[in-house]
Write an enzyme that holds these catalytic residues in place. Sequence first.
Site, PDB file in Angstrom:
ATOM      1  N   HIS A 506       0.826  -1.199   0.000  1.00  0.00           N
ATOM      2  CA  HIS A 506       0.000   0.000   0.000  1.00  0.00           C
ATOM      3  C   HIS A 506       0.867   1.259   0.000  1.00  0.00           C
ATOM      4  O   HIS A 506       0.706   2.139  -0.858  1.00  0.00           O
ATOM      5  CB  HIS A 506      -0.906  -0.013   1.232  1.00  0.00           C
ATOM      6  CG  HIS A 506      -1.776   1.198   1.370  1.00  0.00           C
ATOM      7  ND1 HIS A 506      -3.129   1.166   1.164  1.00  0.00           N
ATOM      8  CD2 HIS A 506      -1.492   2.478   1.713  1.00  0.00           C
ATOM      9  CE1 HIS A 506      -3.640   2.367   1.357  1.00  0.00           C
ATOM     10  NE2 HIS A 506      -2.655   3.185   1.697  1.00  0.00           N
ATOM     11  N   GLU A 507       1.765   1.356   0.959  1.00  0.00           N
ATOM     12  CA  GLU A 507       2.581   2.567   1.060  1.00  0.00           C
ATOM     13  C   GLU A 507       3.489   2.734  -0.156  1.00  0.00           C
ATOM     14  O   GLU A 507       3.766   3.855  -0.587  1.00  0.00           O
ATOM     15  CB  GLU A 507       3.403   2.551   2.351  1.00  0.00           C
ATOM     16  CG  GLU A 507       2.571   2.559   3.621  1.00  0.00           C
ATOM     17  CD  GLU A 507       1.527   3.656   3.651  1.00  0.00           C
ATOM     18  OE1 GLU A 507       1.747   4.719   3.033  1.00  0.00           O
ATOM     19  OE2 GLU A 507       0.470   3.447   4.259  1.00  0.00           O
ATOM     20  N   HIS A 510       1.670   4.512  -2.875  1.00  0.00           N
ATOM     21  CA  HIS A 510       1.821   5.961  -2.749  1.00  0.00           C
ATOM     22  C   HIS A 510       3.189   6.390  -3.277  1.00  0.00           C
ATOM     23  O   HIS A 510       3.326   7.423  -3.938  1.00  0.00           O
ATOM     24  CB  HIS A 510       1.708   6.379  -1.284  1.00  0.00           C
ATOM     25  CG  HIS A 510       0.327   6.376  -0.734  1.00  0.00           C
ATOM     26  ND1 HIS A 510      -0.701   7.094  -1.298  1.00  0.00           N
ATOM     27  CD2 HIS A 510      -0.196   5.763   0.364  1.00  0.00           C
ATOM     28  CE1 HIS A 510      -1.800   6.923  -0.570  1.00  0.00           C
ATOM     29  NE2 HIS A 510      -1.521   6.116   0.426  1.00  0.00           N
ATOM     30  N   HIS A 513       3.257   6.660  -6.953  1.00  0.00           N
ATOM     31  CA  HIS A 513       2.547   7.876  -7.365  1.00  0.00           C
ATOM     32  C   HIS A 513       3.481   9.088  -7.277  1.00  0.00           C
ATOM     33  O   HIS A 513       3.462   9.971  -8.140  1.00  0.00           O
ATOM     34  CB  HIS A 513       1.327   8.059  -6.463  1.00  0.00           C
ATOM     35  CG  HIS A 513       0.273   8.956  -7.037  1.00  0.00           C
ATOM     36  ND1 HIS A 513      -0.826   9.357  -6.299  1.00  0.00           N
ATOM     37  CD2 HIS A 513       0.128   9.530  -8.251  1.00  0.00           C
ATOM     38  CE1 HIS A 513      -1.601  10.133  -7.042  1.00  0.00           C
ATOM     39  NE2 HIS A 513      -1.040  10.260  -8.227  1.00  0.00           N
TER      40      HIS A 513
END
Length: 721
Positions: A506-507, A510, A513
């Site tokens: 998940h992290e 980010h 991105h």
Amino acid sequence: MASNTIPGRSRTLARTTTILAAGALTLGATQAQQPAAFGPSNPFYAASTLPYQAPPFDKIHDADYQPAIEAGIAQQRDEVELIANNPAAPTFDNTIVALERSGQLLTRVNLVFSAVTGANTNDTLQKVQDDEAPKLAAAQDAIYLNTKLFARVKAVYEKRASLNLDPESLRLVEYDYQQFTKAGASLSEADKTKLKKLNEEDAKLSNDFLTKLLAAAKAGAYVTTDKAALAGLTDAQISAAELSAKDTKQAGYRIPLQNTTQQPDLAELTNRATREAIFNNSITRTERGDANDTRNLISRLAQIRAEKAHLLGFPNYAAWTLQDQMAKTPEAALKFMDDLVPAATAKAQGEGAEIQALIDQQKGGFQLKPWDWNFYSEQVRKAKYDLDENEVKPYFELDRVLQDGVFYAANQLYGLTFKERKDIPVYDPDVRVFEVFDNNGKTLALAYFDYFKRDNKQGGAWMSNFVNQSTLLGTIPVIYNVANFQKPAPGQPALISFDDVTTMFHEFGHGLHGMFADTKYPSLSGTSVPRDFVEFPSQFNEHWASNPQVFSHFAKHYKTGAPMPAELAAKIKKAATFNEGYMLTELLAAAELDMQWHSLPVTAPLQNVDDFEKAALARTHLNLETVPPRYRSSYFLHIWANGYSAGYYAYLWTEMLDDDAYQWFEDHGGLTRANGERFRRMVLSRGNTEDLDKMYSRWLGAEPDTKPMLKDRGLVGTDSK
């Protein structure tokens, strides 16, 4: 899902103050006005000479932050005044682009300061935070409430159609105008004065909340000298608890609190009294009537925000906040959540009935309580799916998950490669740094990973930048991921749960991105997108943790290197929707609490937190005794101090987007470079350079649909809509 994530956390302090700026400092005429304590010896005086302008942590001392912040505030103020008072007619370059170039010193120091106060704070840094929070709020107001500056921005905005701007530049003009008007630039001078005072008080109280919460979490750790009280934990977990007690100069064993209501060790502790004690420590951490009690503080914060919204012409703070989000209105966000409640609570109640049946079967003689849920649900999981977390963890060694899982998926999708850099200074010895290379071999970014829990680290997991990407400023992204995994005792492997594995993916989503950002203007770069879009790339990346090709590459026994047996992997997959009713309900309860707090009108009196929370949960049909909110109001870090006020629904909104997106990948061949490159080009690299609804629909080829989300949650076939 890693819903305790705090992505883009540095924007709470840095980006909110310098939202129109990022990058390296250009020293100029304002140098003489900088505070005397700030000069060339300060490590923030000029851009770092390290690769990618990485922070020189070997040279940064606690005493360096405050003078650099104050110098940055002064410098940006002078830069903005020069723009506002420019005698030349306002143009895109002398107004909009000039603002993008301003405030680079303040951005540089605040991005680093925010990182260390989140992950490695101390009393000195907390004092600086206390001192500077209201000053930073005032500095932001000095930009957005500057009448002359807004007149120039408005003039460019009104003639934007005739300027022949490229799409990104046009988007920037429209974005800036929206941000100024949202911040109150159109108010009368008297109302601007009122707003400034409210903003200053909000900033101070938000910072006070952070300080109290950190102290409360530290004080709320469970401590015992009775080793038998920890029955059920592994030897490694007990050793870690012993080490935690030793590190804090306490006798016996210590289990620190994580920021969520439920605590991970409750799934394994066999002593019911211990479970109850830990749970009560967690749920009352900030409600003990002591110096760390936050209830009066958050009541006033909610009132301040209602007053701000009223000044700005909105019925409540949620309506003001959501005007530039994908949802657009609180009503749309609430309807989205309300439609999920019946299915979620029905499934949670069914799960609770299964647990109660097991308790009765074991002749426990008691009614299920919140501190029992994880322990007995784990037994139900074992019975129903024959899945034991302790059997699973040896196949998830942290470094292997990182390199053979997280990095491997990024290589297969995007062609990225990674090389560890041990020559880059870090703020704590546990932090690791990797240089990231693009599919053409060129350097792309620098990435830091800080995974282990410390008492001076905020709870949860998050991502942000040390350096933001911008072709205008010539800066390359430097990102970091932070988590709170239990640190193993010396010499022991870092074995984690599959939930922790998912958090890592998940992290890093980010992180992708941020690293793939390819925009000219820093204000539109990377994760600088609405809250109900920013979680989409991260939650989408979670799916690769369970993708068979990726999973088989990292799920190997830490001792033997043998792959996880197929039957055990199948059990994990089969159990994927287990307990989803509980998890969705606790998440919905927190999100609805957030929206209820921030939907208060200006006429509402100061709220009693306990009464308000009880009524809000009842009103939304989420008052299940055995399923408390993922965060109670009094320790809800996201909404009181980390920028998610009236925005916690974003995790669910973006879950709809990410499940739909993963379904697209499955329908188009899955884990392929072609799919990855298309996703990178059309979504991950674009930041906030275009309308996000259109961006998403153009990439997907359709409007987003909730069906894949309901399928992924195992809610298809229930009473869901």
